[in-house]
Every structure is written in C-alpha cells, then in structure tokens.
Design a protein around this motif. Structure first.
Motif, PDB file in Angstrom:
ATOM      1  N   GLU A 270       0.819  -1.216   0.000  1.00 44.49           N
ATOM      2  CA  GLU A 270       0.000   0.000   0.000  1.00 44.49           C
ATOM      3  C   GLU A 270       0.853   1.266   0.000  1.00 44.49           C
ATOM      4  O   GLU A 270       0.387   2.339  -0.418  1.00 44.49           O
ATOM      5  N   MET A 271       2.112   1.150   0.450  1.00 43.28           N
ATOM      6  CA  MET A 271       3.041   2.275   0.390  1.00 43.28           C
ATOM      7  C   MET A 271       3.763   2.310  -0.951  1.00 43.28           C
ATOM      8  O   MET A 271       3.975   3.379  -1.530  1.00 43.28           O
ATOM      9  N   LYS A 272       4.133   1.143  -1.433  1.00 49.07           N
ATOM     10  CA  LYS A 272       4.876   1.056  -2.690  1.00 49.07           C
ATOM     11  C   LYS A 272       4.115   1.712  -3.837  1.00 49.07           C
ATOM     12  O   LYS A 272       4.688   2.435  -4.653  1.00 49.07           O
ATOM     13  N   LYS A 273       2.801   1.492  -3.891  1.00 52.43           N
ATOM     14  CA  LYS A 273       2.030   2.029  -5.017  1.00 52.43           C
ATOM     15  C   LYS A 273       1.818   3.540  -4.910  1.00 52.43           C
ATOM     16  O   LYS A 273       1.412   4.181  -5.890  1.00 52.43           O
ATOM     17  N   ARG A 274       2.103   4.131  -3.732  1.00 55.15           N
ATOM     18  CA  ARG A 274       1.931   5.578  -3.562  1.00 55.15           C
ATOM     19  C   ARG A 274       3.258   6.333  -3.604  1.00 55.15           C
ATOM     20  O   ARG A 274       3.273   7.558  -3.672  1.00 55.15           O
ATOM     21  N   ALA A 275       4.373   5.605  -3.536  1.00 56.74           N
ATOM     22  CA  ALA A 275       5.688   6.245  -3.404  1.00 56.74           C
ATOM     23  C   ALA A 275       5.995   7.200  -4.566  1.00 56.74           C
ATOM     24  O   ALA A 275       6.641   8.237  -4.363  1.00 56.74           O
ATOM     25  N   ASP A 276       5.538   6.881  -5.768  1.00 62.01           N
ATOM     26  CA  ASP A 276       5.823   7.733  -6.933  1.00 62.01           C
ATOM     27  C   ASP A 276       5.155   9.102  -6.833  1.00 62.01           C
ATOM     28  O   ASP A 276       5.507  10.026  -7.570  1.00 62.01           O
TER      29      ASP A 276
ATOM     30  N   CYS B 215       4.425  14.137   1.438  1.00 60.88           N
ATOM     31  CA  CYS B 215       4.604  12.678   1.327  1.00 60.88           C
ATOM     32  C   CYS B 215       3.237  12.028   1.090  1.00 60.88           C
ATOM     33  O   CYS B 215       2.318  12.166   1.906  1.00 60.88           O
ATOM     34  N   ALA B 216       3.113  11.334  -0.011  1.00 64.58           N
ATOM     35  CA  ALA B 216       1.841  10.709  -0.376  1.00 64.58           C
ATOM     36  C   ALA B 216       1.439   9.606   0.607  1.00 64.58           C
ATOM     37  O   ALA B 216       0.250   9.374   0.833  1.00 64.58           O
ATOM     38  N   VAL B 217       2.421   8.938   1.180  1.00 64.96           N
ATOM     39  CA  VAL B 217       2.126   7.862   2.141  1.00 64.96           C
ATOM     40  C   VAL B 217       1.545   8.445   3.423  1.00 64.96           C
ATOM     41  O   VAL B 217       0.525   7.960   3.936  1.00 64.96           O
ATOM     42  N   LYS B 218       2.169   9.498   3.952  1.00 61.19           N
ATOM     43  CA  LYS B 218       1.647  10.121   5.178  1.00 61.19           C
ATOM     44  C   LYS B 218       0.258  10.710   4.948  1.00 61.19           C
ATOM     45  O   LYS B 218      -0.601  10.648   5.828  1.00 61.19           O
ATOM     46  N   GLU B 219       0.042  11.267   3.769  1.00 63.90           N
ATOM     47  CA  GLU B 219      -1.286  11.793   3.438  1.00 63.90           C
ATOM     48  C   GLU B 219      -2.321  10.669   3.426  1.00 63.90           C
ATOM     49  O   GLU B 219      -3.449  10.849   3.891  1.00 63.90           O
ATOM     50  N   ALA B 220      -1.937   9.500   2.914  1.00 63.68           N
ATOM     51  CA  ALA B 220      -2.845   8.354   2.871  1.00 63.68           C
ATOM     52  C   ALA B 220      -3.162   7.847   4.279  1.00 63.68           C
ATOM     53  O   ALA B 220      -4.284   7.401   4.553  1.00 63.68           O
ATOM     54  N   VAL B 221      -2.167   7.922   5.180  1.00 65.02           N
ATOM     55  CA  VAL B 221      -2.404   7.532   6.576  1.00 65.02           C
ATOM     56  C   VAL B 221      -3.401   8.492   7.220  1.00 65.02           C
ATOM     57  O   VAL B 221      -4.342   8.073   7.918  1.00 65.02           O
ATOM     58  N   GLU B 222      -3.216   9.780   6.986  1.00 63.19           N
ATOM     59  CA  GLU B 222      -4.119  10.792   7.549  1.00 63.19           C
ATOM     60  C   GLU B 222      -5.546  10.618   7.030  1.00 63.19           C
ATOM     61  O   GLU B 222      -6.521  10.844   7.763  1.00 63.19           O
ATOM     62  N   LYS B 223      -5.682  10.188   5.788  1.00 67.00           N
ATOM     63  CA  LYS B 223      -7.013   9.975   5.194  1.00 67.00           C
ATOM     64  C   LYS B 223      -7.573   8.589   5.541  1.00 67.00           C
ATOM     65  O   LYS B 223      -8.659   8.223   5.065  1.00 67.00           O
ATOM     66  N   GLU B 224      -6.811   7.826   6.330  1.00 60.50           N
ATOM     67  CA  GLU B 224      -7.185   6.465   6.739  1.00 60.50           C
ATOM     68  C   GLU B 224      -7.284   5.512   5.548  1.00 60.50           C
ATOM     69  O   GLU B 224      -7.993   4.510   5.582  1.00 60.50           O
ATOM     70  N   GLU B 225      -6.535   5.832   4.489  1.00 58.36           N
ATOM     71  CA  GLU B 225      -6.442   4.921   3.344  1.00 58.36           C
ATOM     72  C   GLU B 225      -5.398   3.839   3.608  1.00 58.36           C
ATOM     73  O   GLU B 225      -5.420   2.781   2.982  1.00 58.36           O
ATOM     74  N   ILE B 226      -4.453   4.145   4.488  1.00 60.25           N
ATOM     75  CA  ILE B 226      -3.477   3.171   4.978  1.00 60.25           C
ATOM     76  C   ILE B 226      -3.732   3.008   6.477  1.00 60.25           C
ATOM     77  O   ILE B 226      -3.804   4.012   7.196  1.00 60.25           O
TER      78      ILE B 226
ATOM     79  N   GLY C  90      13.028   8.780  -3.267  1.00 58.01           N
ATOM     80  CA  GLY C  90      13.711   8.170  -2.129  1.00 58.01           C
ATOM     81  C   GLY C  90      13.102   8.568  -0.802  1.00 58.01           C
ATOM     82  O   GLY C  90      13.736   8.412   0.251  1.00 58.01           O
ATOM     83  N   CYS C  91      11.873   9.082  -0.827  1.00 54.30           N
ATOM     84  CA  CYS C  91      11.173   9.491   0.404  1.00 54.30           C
ATOM     85  C   CYS C  91      11.041   8.295   1.347  1.00 54.30           C
ATOM     86  O   CYS C  91      10.640   7.205   0.933  1.00 54.30           O
ATOM     87  N   LEU C  92      11.376   8.507   2.610  1.00 53.54           N
ATOM     88  CA  LEU C  92      11.250   7.451   3.622  1.00 53.54           C
ATOM     89  C   LEU C  92       9.926   7.542   4.377  1.00 53.54           C
ATOM     90  O   LEU C  92       9.671   6.767   5.297  1.00 53.54           O
ATOM     91  N   HIS C  93       9.110   8.533   4.032  1.00 51.26           N
ATOM     92  CA  HIS C  93       7.736   8.641   4.545  1.00 51.26           C
ATOM     93  C   HIS C  93       7.686   8.881   6.060  1.00 51.26           C
ATOM     94  O   HIS C  93       6.789   8.370   6.742  1.00 51.26           O
ATOM     95  N   VAL C  94       8.645   9.651   6.559  1.00 51.37           N
ATOM     96  CA  VAL C  94       8.657   9.940   8.001  1.00 51.37           C
ATOM     97  C   VAL C  94       8.577  11.450   8.242  1.00 51.37           C
ATOM     98  O   VAL C  94       7.608  11.940   8.816  1.00 51.37           O
ATOM     99  N   SER C  95       9.603  12.179   7.798  1.00 53.63           N
ATOM    100  CA  SER C  95       9.656  13.619   8.079  1.00 53.63           C
ATOM    101  C   SER C  95       9.633  14.481   6.821  1.00 53.63           C
ATOM    102  O   SER C  95       9.646  15.710   6.908  1.00 53.63           O
ATOM    103  N   GLU C  96       9.596  13.855   5.661  1.00 52.86           N
ATOM    104  CA  GLU C  96       9.635  14.598   4.401  1.00 52.86           C
ATOM    105  C   GLU C  96       8.293  15.304   4.146  1.00 52.86           C
ATOM    106  O   GLU C  96       7.231  14.752   4.453  1.00 52.86           O
ATOM    107  N   PRO C  97       8.349  16.525   3.577  1.00 49.56           N
ATOM    108  CA  PRO C  97       7.095  17.220   3.233  1.00 49.56           C
ATOM    109  C   PRO C  97       6.452  16.637   1.985  1.00 49.56           C
ATOM    110  O   PRO C  97       7.119  15.989   1.172  1.00 49.56           O
TER     111      PRO C  97
END
Length: 293
Positions: free
Chosen positions: A239-245, A260-271, A251-258
């Motif tokens: 679920e992260m791999k398909k959003r990384a692009d 970030c599609a993965v963090k946005e998906a977590v906030e939207k409860e998609e992940i 090379g985003c690690l999805h932690v502190s980077e601005p």
C-alpha cells in the motif's frame, strides 16, 4: 549425473527427490571450503553411487532463499497465525510479511484455531482481516479441529513449493495433519507458563502434496532485518509502494519529508495507522542496526 531437489537435510545428509525416488546424498567437500550450505528446496545435480545414495555435485542458481527457516526456491509462504493461544499479533505478522515481500515470495495469510474464538475477538480479528484483504493479501480462516477452511487452503498448495511459517504454537503441524492425516506430525500444546508454543518441528522438510511440495518448518518468535536496507523497506508494504511515486521527493522514507503521499494516505485512513506505525518501528530498527564487517 542426475537432477533432483533437496527435500530434507539431516545430520549432514541431504535427501534428494528425483524421477526414480529419493537419494540420500552427501555434499562435496568444495561446498564446505567455499562456505556454501545446501538448503532444502535447492535444485541440484548429483552423482549416484548406487540406487539410493550419491554425492551432490552442483547446486543450481536459487530464485530466492530464506534464513529462518532455511529454505530456497519458494513459490509462496503460508504465514500461519493463530486467532488465539497465542493471541493474534499484527505486529509480528507484519514482520513476516516484510521479509516474505523482500524475498519476492507470494504470501498467503492463514489464521488458525478459529474454533476457539469468542464473538468479541472474532470481530476484532475481522477488522484486521478486512485491512489485509484491502491491501491485496489472501486471507484464509482455518481450524484443524473442525476442519473449517482446509478445503479452501488446498488449491493454494497445488503445483507450488510452499513454506508454512509462523511463530511456535500457532498450529502449523496440526494444519498439515489436517491436510495430510497420514503424516501424523508431532504437535504440542501451548506452554501456559510462557504463553507461547513449544517447538515441535525440529528440521525443515518438504512434503509431497498434490503435485506440489509443502515445507513444515521449526517455529520461531523473532525475525531480523539483516539484509533489508532502509530505502527498500516501504517496497515491502504494497500500500506504500504504489503511492511512493506520488511523493514530492524521490527516495522518500515517509517519516519527516514534506508532501509525502504515504503520510497523506495515513491521515485519510487509506493506509491503516497501525501498519504505518509498524513501518516506522521497523525503519528505526534498520537504521539503528549495527554495521556488519
């Protein structure tokens, strides 16, 4: 020379399944010299010395290999977790899934002992199952006692090399006994004092099953990310791999980077939040891993 597949390794002998039967083989001395260890699952070339014995001369290139359990050339991993006794553990399940994904092996999640569930626990586990199925994983509920789900599992095992993996006491051997009653594999109850399973399977062995091979493996309760790098971890979360692009930075690690599609998906409860939290824990562990020399 003949060709075959190692289906069992025991006390320095390798049991090779081939067209005419099973040969008990020794490995060539050069393997030890070159620090090559034949693994269950290896496709090999061996030289027969008589009808039932021989020497392994060559190990063919492996398409993958696992360290714990030590096995190679696996098509899929049936990751077995009990619904209870021991309790369902999504954190440990995600560790298994990461390592299986990292080795390019197809995972199938199998939840055992569903006959022991009360309604409240069943409802909680169903919520997890919905998450994993939404990600794209196949999930099967089984009971070795009532035989529920056994026929649903059978087609997954046909014409494939499958490894049964999971922590101790989740019912791997009981499940194999339900699939193949003639095996009569030894099983044990949960240790009430320790709250975990007693080890019943002592070695890895491939068992023939409906034109496929199934490995019963020793149970274990810890998995190390020894060969996994931080930048590769998110690829082991589909679920992260398909959003990384869609992340702003390559090379985003999805932690502190601005942005970030993965963090946005977590906030939207998609992940699922717990999956992301597990990812962050695993990432920290990998970053703090002591370098090997």
């Amino acid at each position: 020379m003949a060709e075959g597949k190692i289906i069992k390794a025991l006390s320095g002998f390798y049991y090779v399944l081939h067209e005419e039967g099973i040969a008990q083989c020794r490995g060539r001395g050069v393997f030890r010299k070159n620090k090559i260890t034949p693994l269950v699952g290896d496709d090999v070339i061996f030289e027969p010395t008589n009808e039932t014995e021989g020497y392994i001369m060559e190990i063919k290139k492996r398409k993958n290999e696992l360290i714990r359990p030590p096995i190679s050339n696996v098509d899929q991993a049936v990751i077995i977790f009990s619904a209870t006794e021991p309790a369902f553990n999504p954190f440990l399940l995600d560790r298994f899934l990461v390592l299986i994904e990292h080795n390019n092996i197809t995972p199938v999640i199998c939840i055992t002992k569903i006959d022991l569930l009360d309604e409240e626990t069943k409802s909680e586990i169903n919520r997890y199952v919905q998450d994993y199925e939404h990600i794209g994983y196949d999930v099967i509920f089984t009971s070795a006692k009532t035989k529920e789900g056994i026929d649903q599992l059978r087609p997954y095992l046909r014409e494939k090399v499958s490894v049964f993996a999971g922590q101790s006491g989740v019912g791997k051997s009981s499940l194999l006994n339900a699939l193949l009653p003639q095996l009569s594999l030894k099983t044990n109850e949960i240790s009430n004092h320790l709250g975990r399973g007693k080890h019943t399977t002592r070695h890895v062995e491939l068992i023939q099953f409906e034109n496929g091979l199934v490995a019963d493996t020793p149970g274990f309760s810890s998995l190390e990310f020894t060969d996994l790098e931080a930048e590769d971890l998110s690829n082991c979360f589909p679920e992260m791999k398909k959003r990384a692009d869609y992340c702003k930075f390559r090379g985003c690690l999805h932690v502190s980077e601005p942005k970030c599609a993965v963090k946005e998906a977590v906030e939207k409860e998609e992940i699922p939040k717990y999956r992301y939290e597990h990812y962050v824990e695993f990432l920290t562990e990998i970053k703090e891993r002591k370098p090997r020399y």
